[in-house]
Design a protein around this motif. Structure first.
Motif, PDB file in Angstrom:
ATOM      1  N   LEU A 841       0.820  -1.210   0.000  1.00  0.00           N
ATOM      2  CA  LEU A 841       0.000   0.000   0.000  1.00  0.00           C
ATOM      3  C   LEU A 841       0.858   1.265   0.000  1.00  0.00           C
ATOM      4  CD1 LEU A 841      -2.857  -1.046   2.440  1.00  0.00           C
ATOM      5  CD2 LEU A 841      -3.069  -0.550   0.010  1.00  0.00           C
ATOM      6  N   ASP A 842       2.015   1.221   0.654  1.00  0.00           N
ATOM      7  CA  ASP A 842       2.880   2.393   0.650  1.00  0.00           C
ATOM      8  C   ASP A 842       3.485   2.614  -0.729  1.00  0.00           C
ATOM      9  OD1 ASP A 842       3.638   4.395   2.636  1.00  0.00           O
ATOM     10  OD2 ASP A 842       5.704   3.795   2.184  1.00  0.00           O
ATOM     11  N   ASP A 843       3.746   1.525  -1.451  1.00  0.00           N
ATOM     12  CA  ASP A 843       4.246   1.647  -2.813  1.00  0.00           C
ATOM     13  C   ASP A 843       3.146   2.109  -3.759  1.00  0.00           C
ATOM     14  OD1 ASP A 843       6.882   0.637  -2.205  1.00  0.00           O
ATOM     15  OD2 ASP A 843       5.937  -1.318  -1.979  1.00  0.00           O
ATOM     16  N   VAL A 844       1.885   1.742  -3.462  1.00  0.00           N
ATOM     17  CA  VAL A 844       0.754   2.218  -4.260  1.00  0.00           C
ATOM     18  C   VAL A 844       0.674   3.736  -4.160  1.00  0.00           C
ATOM     19  CG1 VAL A 844      -1.755   2.196  -4.501  1.00  0.00           C
ATOM     20  CG2 VAL A 844      -0.530   0.063  -4.067  1.00  0.00           C
ATOM     21  N   ARG A 845       0.917   4.252  -2.960  1.00  0.00           N
ATOM     22  CA  ARG A 845       0.930   5.710  -2.784  1.00  0.00           C
ATOM     23  C   ARG A 845       1.974   6.348  -3.711  1.00  0.00           C
ATOM     24  NH1 ARG A 845       0.088   9.198   1.728  1.00  0.00           N
ATOM     25  NH2 ARG A 845      -0.252   7.430   3.123  1.00  0.00           N
ATOM     26  N   THR A 846       3.173   5.725  -3.757  1.00  0.00           N
ATOM     27  CA  THR A 846       4.229   6.236  -4.634  1.00  0.00           C
ATOM     28  C   THR A 846       3.810   6.161  -6.100  1.00  0.00           C
ATOM     29  OG1 THR A 846       5.910   5.536  -3.048  1.00  0.00           O
ATOM     30  CG2 THR A 846       6.647   5.957  -5.300  1.00  0.00           C
ATOM     31  N   LEU A 847       3.202   5.034  -6.493  1.00  0.00           N
ATOM     32  CA  LEU A 847       2.766   4.862  -7.879  1.00  0.00           C
ATOM     33  C   LEU A 847       1.744   5.928  -8.262  1.00  0.00           C
ATOM     34  CD1 LEU A 847       2.549   3.170 -10.522  1.00  0.00           C
ATOM     35  CD2 LEU A 847       0.701   1.921  -9.415  1.00  0.00           C
ATOM     36  N   ILE A 848       0.797   6.189  -7.382  1.00  0.00           N
ATOM     37  CA  ILE A 848      -0.217   7.205  -7.677  1.00  0.00           C
ATOM     38  C   ILE A 848       0.440   8.560  -7.903  1.00  0.00           C
ATOM     39  CG2 ILE A 848      -2.170   8.482  -6.699  1.00  0.00           C
ATOM     40  CD1 ILE A 848      -3.038   5.877  -5.356  1.00  0.00           C
ATOM     41  N   GLY A 849       1.481   8.837  -7.106  1.00  0.00           N
ATOM     42  CA  GLY A 849       2.212  10.087  -7.308  1.00  0.00           C
ATOM     43  C   GLY A 849       2.869  10.145  -8.675  1.00  0.00           C
ATOM     44  N   VAL A 850       3.395   9.009  -9.140  1.00  0.00           N
ATOM     45  CA  VAL A 850       4.021   8.945 -10.460  1.00  0.00           C
ATOM     46  C   VAL A 850       2.977   9.167 -11.552  1.00  0.00           C
ATOM     47  CG1 VAL A 850       5.206   7.431 -12.069  1.00  0.00           C
ATOM     48  CG2 VAL A 850       5.887   7.463  -9.674  1.00  0.00           C
ATOM     49  N   LEU A 851       1.826   8.504 -11.431  1.00  0.00           N
ATOM     50  CA  LEU A 851       0.773   8.678 -12.429  1.00  0.00           C
ATOM     51  C   LEU A 851       0.281  10.124 -12.450  1.00  0.00           C
ATOM     52  CD1 LEU A 851      -1.305   5.399 -11.869  1.00  0.00           C
ATOM     53  CD2 LEU A 851       0.526   5.823 -13.509  1.00  0.00           C
ATOM     54  N   ASP A 852       0.197  10.734 -11.277  1.00  0.00           N
ATOM     55  CA  ASP A 852      -0.212  12.141 -11.207  1.00  0.00           C
ATOM     56  C   ASP A 852       0.780  13.034 -11.945  1.00  0.00           C
ATOM     57  OD1 ASP A 852      -2.548  11.689  -9.830  1.00  0.00           O
ATOM     58  OD2 ASP A 852      -1.667  12.002  -7.849  1.00  0.00           O
ATOM     59  N   LYS A 853       2.069  12.690 -11.833  1.00  0.00           N
ATOM     60  CA  LYS A 853       3.078  13.485 -12.550  1.00  0.00           C
ATOM     61  C   LYS A 853       2.888  13.400 -14.053  1.00  0.00           C
ATOM     62  CE  LYS A 853       6.794  13.298  -9.115  1.00  0.00           C
ATOM     63  NZ  LYS A 853       8.180  12.830  -8.828  1.00  0.00           N
ATOM     64  N   LEU A 854       2.585  12.207 -14.528  1.00  0.00           N
ATOM     65  CA  LEU A 854       2.343  12.056 -15.971  1.00  0.00           C
ATOM     66  C   LEU A 854       1.146  12.887 -16.403  1.00  0.00           C
ATOM     67  CD1 LEU A 854       2.896   8.205 -16.487  1.00  0.00           C
ATOM     68  CD2 LEU A 854       4.309  10.048 -17.394  1.00  0.00           C
ATOM     69  N   VAL A 855       0.075  12.839 -15.616  1.00  0.00           N
ATOM     70  CA  VAL A 855      -1.127  13.598 -15.969  1.00  0.00           C
ATOM     71  C   VAL A 855      -0.867  15.092 -15.870  1.00  0.00           C
ATOM     72  CG1 VAL A 855      -3.530  14.039 -15.346  1.00  0.00           C
ATOM     73  CG2 VAL A 855      -2.639  11.711 -15.277  1.00  0.00           C
ATOM     74  N   ASP A 856      -0.167  15.519 -14.819  1.00  0.00           N
ATOM     75  CA  ASP A 856       0.112  16.946 -14.650  1.00  0.00           C
ATOM     76  C   ASP A 856       1.008  17.488 -15.763  1.00  0.00           C
ATOM     77  OD1 ASP A 856      -1.409  16.895 -12.372  1.00  0.00           O
ATOM     78  OD2 ASP A 856       0.299  16.686 -10.995  1.00  0.00           O
ATOM     79  N   ALA A 857       1.757  16.578 -16.408  1.00  0.00           N
ATOM     80  CA  ALA A 857       2.591  17.000 -17.538  1.00  0.00           C
ATOM     81  C   ALA A 857       1.790  17.109 -18.834  1.00  0.00           C
ATOM     82  CB  ALA A 857       3.748  16.016 -17.712  1.00  0.00           C
ATOM     83  N   GLY A 858       0.479  16.869 -18.749  1.00  0.00           N
ATOM     84  CA  GLY A 858      -0.381  17.013 -19.917  1.00  0.00           C
ATOM     85  C   GLY A 858      -0.741  15.721 -20.606  1.00  0.00           C
ATOM     86  N   HIS A 859      -0.256  14.589 -20.090  1.00  0.00           N
ATOM     87  CA  HIS A 859      -0.536  13.310 -20.717  1.00  0.00           C
ATOM     88  C   HIS A 859      -1.857  12.729 -20.209  1.00  0.00           C
ATOM     89  CE1 HIS A 859       3.510  13.522 -22.278  1.00  0.00           C
ATOM     90  NE2 HIS A 859       4.001  13.580 -21.048  1.00  0.00           N
ATOM     91  N   THR A 860      -2.363  11.743 -20.923  1.00  0.00           N
ATOM     92  CA  THR A 860      -3.579  11.028 -20.536  1.00  0.00           C
ATOM     93  C   THR A 860      -3.186   9.626 -20.095  1.00  0.00           C
ATOM     94  OG1 THR A 860      -4.881  12.283 -22.149  1.00  0.00           O
ATOM     95  CG2 THR A 860      -5.855  10.247 -21.300  1.00  0.00           C
ATOM     96  N   VAL A 861      -3.687   9.197 -18.953  1.00  0.00           N
ATOM     97  CA  VAL A 861      -3.322   7.891 -18.401  1.00  0.00           C
ATOM     98  C   VAL A 861      -4.587   7.055 -18.228  1.00  0.00           C
ATOM     99  CG1 VAL A 861      -2.277   6.657 -16.468  1.00  0.00           C
ATOM    100  CG2 VAL A 861      -1.327   8.850 -17.206  1.00  0.00           C
ATOM    101  N   VAL A 862      -4.557   5.847 -18.769  1.00  0.00           N
ATOM    102  CA  VAL A 862      -5.663   4.894 -18.618  1.00  0.00           C
ATOM    103  C   VAL A 862      -5.108   3.651 -17.932  1.00  0.00           C
ATOM    104  CG1 VAL A 862      -7.374   3.463 -19.789  1.00  0.00           C
ATOM    105  CG2 VAL A 862      -6.872   5.758 -20.652  1.00  0.00           C
TER     106      VAL A 862
END
Length: 920
Positions: A841-862
């Protein structure tokens, strides 16, 4: 038990027997090392030693895990997250023994029918035939048809029959005595010649005489007997399987006959594969808009067929066609000649490929031809894999192929409703019990949507593991050690409870069940918890808790279980009313005419129970259609049966520059591949070492510091660091190279140092340590920083990629994508399939942060996901279902997580409501 393996730090562990034990902790903390490389490996070793002195001689040569004591469990069973077998002959039915029991069922109580006329096929006995005649009563004559092989001449036929003691015959329905047979009766040529064995009244007193007469008829008539009644009717009996109406022979019914892996039952046309490979025009001419000069006929674009290309262009000119015109505009007659005809020295592409079949013994020819072959259902068996006479054996009106085509859920209902006669029910009782049990096990692990004939190579790793778990239950072992690797992977929360029930049943049978798991529900259900940590890599390998789950209070896992630490719900979600990707009429497999919306610049989660159509929608429809529009063609391997879904329209794709699939497939297939080479950072390290004074003095280049090419690597192991030791029938064992001691490079290259460390030392650093040491190298530091940001700071730079888990491989790919995104422009669409696999679960938190970075950079994540913390953090949710297989394939709900949670028909919504009530 005291264990030291990989990053385990000499921990001492006590595990209660006959208990459900969960092993948890952050990714890379040593869970798999403890569960599989230590517990299972040593348990299996000791079990084998107890069975075979011969095997013990080989085990003594194997590296031994440092385990002091392991007592009380045998044997050991490991159920890991491994890719399923790739053989086309392996199916869900064969992998679970369901097909074996179906074969037994059809062989024991199936009703064979004639492939010619559909009449019943039977095998009579003299006693059975006598009972049939006694039931009808009356006067009968028992006879047999004289075999054609026994007819030489009229005189010999009469002489032989009289010598055997027969005195009467019936020719074309007319009775004659042999000593009064007219000369004009053609007994040597007639098609209806019956030799009378006996004439008698069918009464109980005559039962023995009737059976004897039928036995004689069987003996003399090649297994056929005929009973003639006074009213002119006939009864036909046969000692062999044959049609009772037309005498068409049938094979002997045995379980092997119903196996498509046995030549007795396998279809002769497809050899039991159910499909045949034929050359397909769509593969030979993949782009009809291309001209012949530009390579419309793909096989002849290969360099070795330059002469064929010239001959093609000459032939086209002679036929009066334009070689620069698109293929689709050429006259039909010209196309037919170029495809299948012959014109002088020119041979059409189809006969050309067929002629190459004679050279299939050469591997490159086989590979070349396979590119243009498509698997089509076998024309003889229709994909059923079996011979017609096998499919003619029916049970409940169905063939064994009909039963195998059913889903596990449908098969369970069919078995319950199967009408069996009293005698059949007695014969099939045990088989039916075993069948029902195995079907029930598969349903309990959430695989009821799979069909029995589904090839195992099409299953995911999670599905394959759950099949292995169902098989373990079917084996009914007692006092065994089961070690499972995250069995909840791929399961919707709805199905987790059934899985946990299976694990409890394994425990209640008297087994010790050890589960590597991160799912909170599975952890809470355990009798005993082992938590490793506190961190990953060199920061892990320590036992931070061993005992009941309730007694864990301060560990990382305990903080999430008690709610003191949780992944929060975003206070404000990203807007989803802007530009969108709109898919209309998506259709493939169980996905039927579906419309979905995916907002640009947002995190979208595709959810639903296993088998509801999520992967079909995302990978086989959305990905393939976008590839066609962005790249001009899709990456589906049509010759391997990969299908591309259809859509009526796809809107908004112009806002996407490219599509990237970030999955959990290995980043490399050999130990030579490692994290630092994958992200292209090793080039910087090698250039750094090559720039050192000693390296320049010796004229070393960056290539000298590569362990993949000759020059600076150790030639004893060719830069691998280890050498294989052949173990005869066991797997090869790898031991450190004696020349370099596992350091991969020659001594001269290791003389070159930076700050007192060699390149071998650098490869042994963790990412975190390398960032500290290379803080003055901005380009190298930036690449390594991306690894740290995705939670992989504990990996060693030179760690072989073959030792990485699927989750680690996926995050490594994300890191490379983040690195490349910072260098290139354009907005991407990222597709991820269950990225939380293997993550704490702590690594899931890290992963969500990574996905957020991709989205905040303008990308679309599915993302395709079951993990509720990821779903609740998504901006948009597409919930497929409502059920699996035929019961799924539709959009149950679509919108924000709150909107999906409000949908009463959504299984995901029901679980999502609970987590949305919590405050992060």
């Amino acid at each position: 038990m005291n264990a030291r393996q990989h990053n385990l730090k000499g921990i001492t562990v006590e595990i209660p027997r006959r208990a459900l034990v969960v092993v948890t902790g952050p990714s890379g903390s040593g869970k798999s090392s403890l569960a599989f490389d230590t517990l299972y490996a040593e348990g299996q070793r000791r079990y084998i030693e107890s069975l075979s002195t011969y095997a013990k001689q080989f085990l003594e040569r194997m590296p031994k895990p440092l385990v002091d004591r392991l007592e009380g469990v045998s044997p050991s069973v490991a159920i890991e997250q491994r890719a399923p077998t790739m053989s086309s002959r392996s199916t869900v039915g064969t992998a679970t023994e369901i097909h074996d029991y179906l074969r037994l069922l059809w062989a024991r109580v199936g009703d064979p029918t004639c492939v010619a006329c559909g009449g019943p096929v039977r095998r009579d006995t003299p006693q059975g035939a006598a009972d049939t005649l006694l039931a009808a009563g009356g006067r009968v004559q028992v006879a047999f048809p004289l075999p054609a092989s026994s007819r030489a001449s009229r005189e010999l036929v009469v002489e032989n029959l009289r010598a055997l003691g027969f005195v009467r015959v019936e020719v074309d329905g007319t009775p004659y005595r042999l000593d009064e047979l007219p000369e004009q009766v053609p007994i040597d040529a007639t098609t209806d010649l019956l030799v009378i064995v006996d004439r008698l009244e069918a009464t109980p007193a005559m039962r023995g005489r009737l059976a004897e007469a039928v036995a004689t008829a069987f003996q003399e008539g090649d297994g056929v007997a005929v009973a003639l009644r006074a009213d002119g009717s006939r009864d036909r009996f046969t000692a062999f399987e044959a049609c009772s109406a037309c005498d068409t022979p049938a094979p002997s019914i045995t379980p092997a006959l119903f196996s498509f892996n046995n030549p007795r039952g396998a279809c002769a046309t497809c050899n039991g594969f159910g499909a045949v490979l034929t050359y397909d025009l769509s593969l030979i001419v993949p782009d009809p808009g291309r001209s012949l000069r530009d390579g419309a006929i793909d096989p002849w674009t290969k360099p070795r067929y330059e002469s064929q290309r010239r001959l093609l262009l000459e032939t086209t000119r002679r036929l009066g066609a334009d070689a620069d015109a698109p293929w689709s505009t050429l006259p039909a007659a010209v196309q037919e000649t170029l495809l299948r005809g012959r014109e002088g020295k020119f041979l059409g592409i189809f006969p050309f490929l067929e002629r190459l079949e004679a050279k299939r013994y050469k591997q490159y020819i086989r590979v070349f031809l396979r590119q243009y072959q498509m698997a089509h259902p076998c024309p003889a068996c229709g994909g059923a894999r079996l011979k017609p006479e096998v499919l003619a054996v029916r049970l409940g009106g169905a063939s064994i192929a009909d039963a195998a085509a059913r889903s596990i859920d449908d098969l369970a209902e069919w078995l319950e409703a199967l009408p069996l006669r009293e005698q059949q029910a007695q014969i099939a009782g045990t088989v039916m019990d075993e069948l029902r049990a195995r079907v029930a096990y598969l349903r309990d692990v959430g695989l009821g949507y799979l069909t029995v004939d589904r090839q195992t190579r099409t299953l995911s790793g999670g599905e394959a593991q759950r099949i292995a778990l169902a098989n373990a239950l079917g084996a009914r072992l007692v006092d065994a050690l089961y070690v499972l690797d995250e069995p909840s992977i791929g399961l919707h929360p709805r199905d987790t409870d059934r899985l946990l029930g299976l694990l409890r049943r394994l425990r209640d049978l008297g087994n010790t069940v050890v589960v590597v798991e991160h799912d909170p529900a599975a952890i809470a259900e355990a009798d005993w918890m082992l938590e490793l940590g506190p961190g990953a890599g060199e920061h892990g390998g320590t036992l931070v808790h061993a005992g009941p789950v309730a007694e864990a209070t301060e560990t990382l896992t305990a903080q999430y279980l008690t709610g003191r630490k949780r992944i929060g719900i975003p206070s404000v979600r990203r807007p989803v009313d802007g530009p969108r990707l709109v898919v209309r009429g998506a259709t493939l497999h169980n996905v039927r005419d579906v419309d979905v919306v995916i907002p640009h610049g947002a995190l979208t989660a595709v959810t639903g129970v296993s088998g509801s159509g999520k992967s079909t929608l995302v990978h086989d429809i959305l990905l393939r259609q976008l590839e066609r529009r962005l790249e001009g063609e899709d990456s589906a391997k049509a010759h391997l049966g990969e299908q591309v879904g259809t859509v009526t329209s796809l809107e908004g794709w112009q806002g996407i520059a490219s599509v990237a699939v970030v999955d959990q497939t290995p980043i490399g297939r050999t130990p030579r591949s490692n994290p630092v080479t994958y992200i292209k950072a090793f080039d910087e390290i090698r250039e750094l070492f090559a720039s050192q004074p000693l390296a320049r003095q010796r004229k070393y280049t960056p290539g000298t510091f590569s362990f993949n090419v000759a020059g600076g690597r150790c030639e004893g192991c060719e830069g691998a660091g280890h050498v294989p030791v052949e173990m005869v029938f066991l797997a090869d064992v790898y031991v450190p190279c004696e020349i370099c001691g596992g350091r991969r490079f020659s001594r001269e290259v290791l003389d070159v140092t930076i700050g007192g460390v060699s390149i071998a030392d650098v490869l042994d650093w963790s990412v975190d340590e390398a960032i500290r040491r290379f803080r003055h190298q901005p380009k190298l530091g930036a690449a390594l920083w991306q690894l740290q940001q995705v939670g992989l700071g504990y990996l060693r730079l030179g760690q072989p990629s073959t030792t990485l888990s699927g989750g680690e491989a996926q995050r490594l790919k994300i890191a490379r994508e983040l690195l490349s995104a910072s260098k290139r422009g354009g907005r991407k669409l990222y597709l991820l399939d269950e990225p939380t696999t293997g993550l704490h679960l702590d690594d899931v938190r890290t992963l969500i942060g990574v996905l957020d970075k991709l989205v905040d950079a303008g990308h679309t994540v599915v993302v395709i996901e079951h993990q509720l913390d990821v779903i609740k953090r998504a901006d948009w949710v597409i919930d497929m279902g409502p059920e699996a297989g035929p019961g799924g394939g539709t959009v149950v709900a679509m919108g924000t997580p709150e909107q999906v949670a409000a949908e009463p028909r959504s299984h995901t919504g029901r679980w999502l409501r609970e987590v949305l009530r919590q405050k992060g």
